[in-house]
Design an enzyme around this catalytic site. Structure first.
Site, PDB file in Angstrom:
ATOM      1  N   LYS A   6       0.827  -1.214   0.000  1.00 51.83           N
ATOM      2  CA  LYS A   6       0.000   0.000   0.000  1.00 51.83           C
ATOM      3  C   LYS A   6       0.855   1.255   0.000  1.00 51.83           C
ATOM      4  O   LYS A   6       0.445   2.283  -0.535  1.00 51.83           O
ATOM      5  CB  LYS A   6      -0.960  -0.009   1.192  1.00 51.83           C
ATOM      6  N   LYS A  52      -4.400  -9.368  -6.374  1.00 54.69           N
ATOM      7  CA  LYS A  52      -5.702  -9.574  -5.727  1.00 54.69           C
ATOM      8  C   LYS A  52      -6.766  -8.660  -6.340  1.00 54.69           C
ATOM      9  O   LYS A  52      -6.470  -7.519  -6.694  1.00 54.69           O
ATOM     10  CB  LYS A  52      -5.520  -9.229  -4.237  1.00 54.69           C
ATOM     11  N   LYS A  72     -11.111  -3.470  -4.132  1.00 52.15           N
ATOM     12  CA  LYS A  72     -12.042  -2.331  -4.266  1.00 52.15           C
ATOM     13  C   LYS A  72     -11.374  -1.103  -4.843  1.00 52.15           C
ATOM     14  O   LYS A  72     -11.985  -0.318  -5.537  1.00 52.15           O
ATOM     15  CB  LYS A  72     -12.487  -1.862  -2.865  1.00 52.15           C
TER      16      LYS A  72
HETATM   17  P1  TYM Z   1     -11.164  -5.268   3.307  1.00 53.47           P
HETATM   18  O1  TYM Z   1     -12.355  -4.416   3.226  1.00 53.47           O
HETATM   19  O2  TYM Z   1      -9.991  -4.950   2.485  1.00 53.47           O
HETATM   20  O3  TYM Z   1     -11.535  -6.785   3.031  1.00 53.47           O
HETATM   21  C1  TYM Z   1     -12.605  -7.368   3.721  1.00 53.47           C
HETATM   22  C2  TYM Z   1     -12.493  -8.864   3.706  1.00 53.47           C
HETATM   23  O4  TYM Z   1     -12.542  -9.360   2.366  1.00 53.47           O
HETATM   24  C3  TYM Z   1     -11.429 -10.196   2.109  1.00 53.47           C
HETATM   25  N1  TYM Z   1     -11.031  -9.997   0.727  1.00 53.47           N
HETATM   26  C4  TYM Z   1     -10.923 -10.969  -0.174  1.00 53.47           C
HETATM   27  N2  TYM Z   1     -11.141 -12.299  -0.106  1.00 53.47           N
HETATM   28  C5  TYM Z   1     -10.943 -13.017  -1.218  1.00 53.47           C
HETATM   29  N3  TYM Z   1     -10.521 -12.479  -2.388  1.00 53.47           N
HETATM   30  C6  TYM Z   1     -10.281 -11.161  -2.504  1.00 53.47           C
HETATM   31  N4  TYM Z   1      -9.880 -10.639  -3.648  1.00 53.47           N
HETATM   32  C7  TYM Z   1     -10.489 -10.341  -1.365  1.00 53.47           C
HETATM   33  N5  TYM Z   1     -10.363  -9.015  -1.135  1.00 53.47           N
HETATM   34  C8  TYM Z   1     -10.689  -8.825   0.149  1.00 53.47           C
HETATM   35  C9  TYM Z   1     -10.362  -9.716   3.083  1.00 53.47           C
HETATM   36  O5  TYM Z   1      -9.417 -10.718   3.331  1.00 53.47           O
HETATM   37  C10 TYM Z   1     -11.170  -9.357   4.301  1.00 53.47           C
HETATM   38  O6  TYM Z   1     -11.409 -10.488   5.096  1.00 53.47           O
HETATM   39  N6  TYM Z   1      -8.549  -5.011   7.301  1.00 53.47           N
HETATM   40  C11 TYM Z   1      -9.722  -5.744   6.924  1.00 53.47           C
HETATM   41  C12 TYM Z   1     -10.977  -5.219   7.614  1.00 53.47           C
HETATM   42  C13 TYM Z   1     -10.879  -5.371   9.091  1.00 53.47           C
HETATM   43  C14 TYM Z   1     -10.870  -6.607   9.790  1.00 53.47           C
HETATM   44  C15 TYM Z   1     -10.736  -6.270  11.171  1.00 53.47           C
HETATM   45  C16 TYM Z   1     -10.966  -7.939   9.385  1.00 53.47           C
HETATM   46  C17 TYM Z   1     -10.784  -4.374   9.999  1.00 53.47           C
HETATM   47  N7  TYM Z   1     -10.706  -4.923  11.252  1.00 53.47           N
HETATM   48  C18 TYM Z   1     -10.669  -7.261  12.124  1.00 53.47           C
HETATM   49  C19 TYM Z   1     -10.914  -8.911  10.379  1.00 53.47           C
HETATM   50  C20 TYM Z   1     -10.770  -8.577  11.731  1.00 53.47           C
HETATM   51  C21 TYM Z   1      -9.807  -5.776   5.405  1.00 53.47           C
HETATM   52  O7  TYM Z   1      -9.019  -6.340   4.790  1.00 53.47           O
HETATM   53  O8  TYM Z   1     -10.804  -5.182   4.847  1.00 53.47           O
END
Ligand code: TYM
Length: 331
Positions: free
Chosen positions: A115, A198, A201
């Site tokens: 990032k 990956k 968003k």
């Molecule tokens: P975020 O919003 O980036 O992703 C949310 C969840 O989606 C999963 N994910 C995916 N899984 C499969 N293929 C993909 N291409 C893909 N893109 C995203 C991520 O692994 C995630 O589980 N930091 C976290 C949000 C968060 C969180 C937490 C998660 C904040 N606090 C505490 C667990 C526990 C995140 O990645 O958000």
């Protein structure tokens, strides 16, 4: 909360429109978890401000994310759904955990490295600190399991280390959580034009991403144009055929058919036809989801009530953990 069920925590940051990766990796599993676990589903808005947000669009994304949680079948009577910024204890615990995490540990986080490259004009401390706020999210609720996609595994491993460190120093004060990946084939859905990255968003090229609110034409166009290879044989080989393997992961996750069975079924199928099948399976799932989404999206007062109630219940549990931690620290 009764003590008979384990606690599972999951969250998404409302930093844009949710993607097929978010769906397959996490939220498509949330409904079923409700019968097995005490589920806590957060909208991680504080995590989203490591990037500058437009206020109006950010509010919209927060409520759209909530409506999507409901659309996949999360039931606010069964699960705790809350907005991270409405439970101040997350920031409170974040500071304490900062004081129990080493600089070197955060320096090793691959997501921070990636990032910082993409966002080189705004490498803020929040971006560096991001996994510690995740630790606060998880540990406040004494979570047993953390449901995430593969890209978040390293962060949850760090959370486990922090939890063990706290328990070593102060006695058993937090639960050491486990990573929970419900479906390994769907744990990392890749970008359509660049299947070595990956699906995300925040991708600048929308053709890399299927958004959960895309219509059929757009899904069909994006899948048809997705990058594959030239040998026209459908089988799983992540190294040499990342595009086809990604489509197999998507198709298998959405249909519930194993990759091995799919390879057999699709032995004489062309890439063109396979892509049509994949696009159809995505559209079927997403059109159902969208119908529910628009139903909930318009219920503004209901959505606000869910967040108020969720924050109230979450706070109760969070306060308990904070009291314990303040006590052992002598604060
Ligand atoms: P975020 O919003 O980036 O992703 C949310 C969840 O989606 C999963 N994910 C995916 N899984 C499969 N293929 C993909 N291409 C893909 N893109 C995203 C991520 O692994 C995630 O589980 N930091 C976290 C949000 C968060 C969180 C937490 C998660 C904040 N606090 C505490 C667990 C526990 C995140 O990645 O958000």
């Amino acid at each position: 909360m009764s003590l008979s069920k384990s606690i599972i925590f999951s969250a998404i940051q409302p930093s844009g429109q949710l993607t097929l990766g978010n769906y397959i990796g996490t939220i498509s599993h949330w409904m079923h978890m409700q019968d097995i676990y005490h589920c806590i589903y957060s909208i991680a808005d504080l995590h989203a401000i490591t990037v500058n947000q437009n206020k109006k669009l950010f509010r919209k994304n927060i409520f759209d994310t909530l409506a999507l949680y409901l659309a996949v079948g999360v039931n606010p009577k069964k699960s705790i759904i809350f907005l991270q910024s409405e439970v101040q204890e997350h920031c409170q615990l974040n500071w304490i955990l900062n004081c129990h995490t080493h600089f070197g540990e955060l320096m090793r986080m691959t997501q921070f490295k990636k990032k910082s490259k993409v966002n080189s004009s705004n490498i803020n401390i929040g971006l560096f600190n991001y996994p510690i706020l995740m630790a606060a999210d998880i540990l406040l609720y004494q979570s047993h399991k953390v449901l995430v996609g593969k890209d978040q595994m390293q962060h949850v491993e760090l959370v486990r280390d922090i939890a063990k460190r706290l328990n070593f120093l102060y006695g058993h004060i937090v639960t050491v959580p486990e990573v929970y990946i419900p479906n390994i084939n769907g744990a990392k859905i890749m970008a359509l034009l660049n299947p070595n990255n990956k699906m995300s968003k925040s991708d600048n090229n929308i053709n890399n991403v299927i958004f959960l609110l895309d219509n059929h034409e757009s899904i069909l166009k994006k899948i048809t144009r997705s990058v594959t290879d030239s040998d026209n044989k459908i089988f799983y080989d992540i190294k040499n055929k990342p595009g086809i393997s990604n489509l197999l992961n998507i198709y298998s996750s959405l249909t519930g058919i194993s990759i091995a069975v799919l390879e057999n079924m699709l032995m004489n199928t062309t890439y063109k036809h396979f892509k049509l099948l994949v696009a159809q399976s995505i559209s079927e799932k997403l059109l159902q989801l969208q119908e529910q989404f628009y139903y909930f999206k318009n219920k503004k007062n209901y959505l606000r009530d869910i967040l108020d109630f969720g924050a109230c219940v979450a706070k109760k549990q969070a306060k308990k953990t904070m009291k314990k931690i303040y006590n052992v620290l002598g604060l």
